[in-house]
Design a protein around this motif. Sequence first.
Motif, PDB file in Angstrom:
ATOM      1  N   PHE A  31       0.836  -1.195   0.000  1.00 28.42           N
ATOM      2  CA  PHE A  31       0.000   0.000   0.000  1.00 28.42           C
ATOM      3  C   PHE A  31       0.879   1.256   0.000  1.00 28.42           C
ATOM      4  O   PHE A  31       2.064   1.209   0.313  1.00 28.42           O
ATOM      5  N   SER A  32       0.282   2.391  -0.337  1.00 29.12           N
ATOM      6  CA  SER A  32       0.959   3.676  -0.190  1.00 29.12           C
ATOM      7  C   SER A  32       0.709   4.205   1.226  1.00 29.12           C
ATOM      8  O   SER A  32      -0.098   3.653   1.980  1.00 29.12           O
ATOM      9  N   VAL A  33       1.424   5.288   1.566  1.00 28.63           N
ATOM     10  CA  VAL A  33       1.369   5.820   2.929  1.00 28.63           C
ATOM     11  C   VAL A  33       1.024   7.302   2.910  1.00 28.63           C
ATOM     12  O   VAL A  33       1.486   8.039   2.039  1.00 28.63           O
ATOM     13  N   LEU A  34       0.214   7.728   3.872  1.00 27.23           N
ATOM     14  CA  LEU A  34      -0.040   9.148   4.105  1.00 27.23           C
ATOM     15  C   LEU A  34       0.410   9.483   5.520  1.00 27.23           C
ATOM     16  O   LEU A  34      -0.146   8.963   6.486  1.00 27.23           O
ATOM     17  N   ASP A  35       1.420  10.324   5.630  1.00 31.48           N
ATOM     18  CA  ASP A  35       1.847  10.857   6.927  1.00 31.48           C
ATOM     19  C   ASP A  35       1.186  12.218   7.074  1.00 31.48           C
ATOM     20  O   ASP A  35       1.743  13.237   6.675  1.00 31.48           O
ATOM     21  N   SER A  36      -0.019  12.224   7.620  1.00 33.22           N
ATOM     22  CA  SER A  36      -0.776  13.481   7.684  1.00 33.22           C
ATOM     23  C   SER A  36      -0.092  14.492   8.591  1.00 33.22           C
ATOM     24  O   SER A  36      -0.165  15.701   8.356  1.00 33.22           O
ATOM     25  N   GLY A  37       0.586  13.997   9.631  1.00 30.93           N
ATOM     26  CA  GLY A  37       1.281  14.908  10.530  1.00 30.93           C
ATOM     27  C   GLY A  37       2.333  15.719   9.813  1.00 30.93           C
ATOM     28  O   GLY A  37       2.604  16.879  10.170  1.00 30.93           O
ATOM     29  N   ALA A  38       2.932  15.128   8.767  1.00 33.79           N
ATOM     30  CA  ALA A  38       3.958  15.842   8.009  1.00 33.79           C
ATOM     31  C   ALA A  38       3.379  17.087   7.363  1.00 33.79           C
ATOM     32  O   ALA A  38       4.054  18.125   7.268  1.00 33.79           O
ATOM     33  N   LEU A  39       2.117  17.024   6.914  1.00 28.95           N
ATOM     34  CA  LEU A  39       1.506  18.184   6.275  1.00 28.95           C
ATOM     35  C   LEU A  39       1.333  19.336   7.271  1.00 28.95           C
ATOM     36  O   LEU A  39       1.517  20.508   6.921  1.00 28.95           O
ATOM     37  N   TYR A  40       0.989  19.001   8.517  1.00 31.08           N
ATOM     38  CA  TYR A  40       0.862  20.037   9.541  1.00 31.08           C
ATOM     39  C   TYR A  40       2.234  20.563   9.939  1.00 31.08           C
ATOM     40  O   TYR A  40       2.408  21.772  10.179  1.00 31.08           O
ATOM     41  N   ARG A  41       3.223  19.668  10.001  1.00 31.71           N
ATOM     42  CA  ARG A  41       4.588  20.107  10.313  1.00 31.71           C
ATOM     43  C   ARG A  41       5.146  20.976   9.190  1.00 31.71           C
ATOM     44  O   ARG A  41       5.850  21.955   9.443  1.00 31.71           O
ATOM     45  N   GLY A  93       7.352  20.585  15.705  1.00 33.46           N
ATOM     46  CA  GLY A  93       6.289  19.701  16.161  1.00 33.46           C
ATOM     47  C   GLY A  93       5.342  20.377  17.131  1.00 33.46           C
ATOM     48  O   GLY A  93       4.121  20.207  17.051  1.00 33.46           O
ATOM     49  N   ASN A  94       5.892  21.165  18.055  1.00 34.99           N
ATOM     50  CA  ASN A  94       5.049  21.868  19.012  1.00 34.99           C
ATOM     51  C   ASN A  94       4.193  22.930  18.328  1.00 34.99           C
ATOM     52  O   ASN A  94       3.025  23.121  18.681  1.00 34.99           O
ATOM     53  N   LEU A  95       4.756  23.606  17.326  1.00 32.84           N
ATOM     54  CA  LEU A  95       3.977  24.608  16.595  1.00 32.84           C
ATOM     55  C   LEU A  95       2.884  23.929  15.769  1.00 32.84           C
ATOM     56  O   LEU A  95       1.757  24.443  15.676  1.00 32.84           O
ATOM     57  N   ALA A  96       3.199  22.765  15.181  1.00 26.18           N
ATOM     58  CA  ALA A  96       2.194  22.022  14.416  1.00 26.18           C
ATOM     59  C   ALA A  96       1.014  21.652  15.305  1.00 26.18           C
ATOM     60  O   ALA A  96      -0.151  21.759  14.900  1.00 26.18           O
ATOM     61  N   SER A  97       1.306  21.232  16.539  1.00 25.47           N
ATOM     62  CA  SER A  97       0.246  20.897  17.487  1.00 25.47           C
ATOM     63  C   SER A  97      -0.574  22.138  17.842  1.00 25.47           C
ATOM     64  O   SER A  97      -1.797  22.065  18.012  1.00 25.47           O
ATOM     65  N   ARG A  98       0.096  23.271  17.924  1.00 26.14           N
ATOM     66  CA  ARG A  98      -0.592  24.523  18.288  1.00 26.14           C
ATOM     67  C   ARG A  98      -1.538  24.993  17.193  1.00 26.14           C
ATOM     68  O   ARG A  98      -2.647  25.478  17.477  1.00 26.14           O
ATOM     69  N   ILE A  99      -1.133  24.862  15.921  1.00 26.38           N
ATOM     70  CA  ILE A  99      -1.976  25.372  14.823  1.00 26.38           C
ATOM     71  C   ILE A  99      -3.003  24.346  14.345  1.00 26.38           C
ATOM     72  O   ILE A  99      -3.948  24.696  13.636  1.00 26.38           O
ATOM     73  N   ALA A 100      -2.832  23.077  14.739  1.00 27.47           N
ATOM     74  CA  ALA A 100      -3.705  22.008  14.244  1.00 27.47           C
ATOM     75  C   ALA A 100      -5.192  22.229  14.502  1.00 27.47           C
ATOM     76  O   ALA A 100      -6.017  21.820  13.677  1.00 27.47           O
ATOM     77  N   PRO A 101      -5.602  22.872  15.617  1.00 27.93           N
ATOM     78  CA  PRO A 101      -7.047  23.064  15.834  1.00 27.93           C
ATOM     79  C   PRO A 101      -7.687  24.074  14.887  1.00 27.93           C
ATOM     80  O   PRO A 101      -8.916  24.202  14.873  1.00 27.93           O
ATOM     81  N   ASN A 102      -6.909  24.806  14.114  1.00 29.64           N
ATOM     82  CA  ASN A 102      -7.413  25.841  13.214  1.00 29.64           C
ATOM     83  C   ASN A 102      -8.353  25.221  12.168  1.00 29.64           C
ATOM     84  O   ASN A 102      -7.906  24.498  11.288  1.00 29.64           O
ATOM     85  N   PRO A 103      -9.674  25.503  12.228  1.00 30.82           N
ATOM     86  CA  PRO A 103     -10.616  24.888  11.276  1.00 30.82           C
ATOM     87  C   PRO A 103     -10.297  25.210   9.824  1.00 30.82           C
ATOM     88  O   PRO A 103     -10.444  24.352   8.941  1.00 30.82           O
ATOM     89  N   ALA A 104      -9.854  26.430   9.544  1.00 31.52           N
ATOM     90  CA  ALA A 104      -9.535  26.814   8.169  1.00 31.52           C
ATOM     91  C   ALA A 104      -8.335  26.017   7.655  1.00 31.52           C
ATOM     92  O   ALA A 104      -8.293  25.617   6.490  1.00 31.52           O
ATOM     93  N   LEU A 105      -7.375  25.788   8.522  1.00 34.30           N
ATOM     94  CA  LEU A 105      -6.199  24.988   8.142  1.00 34.30           C
ATOM     95  C   LEU A 105      -6.609  23.549   7.857  1.00 34.30           C
ATOM     96  O   LEU A 105      -6.193  22.961   6.851  1.00 34.30           O
ATOM     97  N   ARG A 106      -7.425  22.987   8.719  1.00 31.71           N
ATOM     98  CA  ARG A 106      -7.841  21.591   8.541  1.00 31.71           C
ATOM     99  C   ARG A 106      -8.634  21.427   7.245  1.00 31.71           C
ATOM    100  O   ARG A 106      -8.471  20.439   6.525  1.00 31.71           O
ATOM    101  N   ALA A 107      -9.470  22.408   6.940  1.00 31.96           N
ATOM    102  CA  ALA A 107     -10.242  22.354   5.693  1.00 31.96           C
ATOM    103  C   ALA A 107      -9.310  22.447   4.482  1.00 31.96           C
ATOM    104  O   ALA A 107      -9.515  21.764   3.477  1.00 31.96           O
ATOM    105  N   ALA A 108      -8.281  23.276   4.603  1.00 31.90           N
ATOM    106  CA  ALA A 108      -7.346  23.455   3.491  1.00 31.90           C
ATOM    107  C   ALA A 108      -6.586  22.175   3.178  1.00 31.90           C
ATOM    108  O   ALA A 108      -6.232  21.913   2.022  1.00 31.90           O
TER     109      ALA A 108
END
Length: 220
Positions: A31-41, A93-108
């Motif tokens: 299978f292929s892989v998606l590291d979604s955390g990488a996109l936030y990082r 990583g800490n900044l990625a965790s901080r911005i992750a709740p942003n609804p506009a970012l998650r939609a993007a």
Amino acid sequence: MTQLAPVITIDGPTASGKGTVAHRVASALGFSVLDSGALYRLTALSILNQQIDPDDANAVAGAAQVLQVEFHQNGVRLAGQEVSELIRQEQVGNLASRIAPNPALRAALLDRQRAFRRFPGLVADGRDMGTIVFPDAKLKIFLVASAEARAQRRCNQLIEKGISANLADLLRDMRERDARDTRRAVAPLVPAQGAHTVDSSNLTIDQTVQAILDLWRASF
């Protein structure tokens, strides 16, 4: 009805081993892989580079929409620059965790994540893969480990790379990130409906991978 490629989601807290396990499960199944955390990082690194205010929700989402990302076999490039190691820094990583709740970012980032779904199948790891991104996944895993075990793993990883690390500081950061991830209003870190919880605190990587492969084979 168009048939969709099968998906295995692996969600869990930071440093639970999701990335390594996801790659090995994907390799075993072809299978292929998606590291979604990488996109936030990558978004976090981008706004650091551009000196964008992390609290400016629209600016952060805008940065995510125009990310020039290229995943390759050994890592990832951002705007042509190899950043595989940079995005693993604690500051990012800490900044990625901080911005992750942003609804506009998650939609993007939502459509970009779903575009990784293709045959023969996908293993997706992150925080909300089974709850939000791929709610119809064939198999959903919630991979956990104690904060102490995860902090020790991260400490060992940093030391192996020649980076100084303080276990007490890492444990504190781990617990703070866990609190942010589980308490956020948007897509909090929770087991997806029907998810199988796998506790890797006392398992090797090989044992964890085998447990997930066994669950995959049992799902048919």
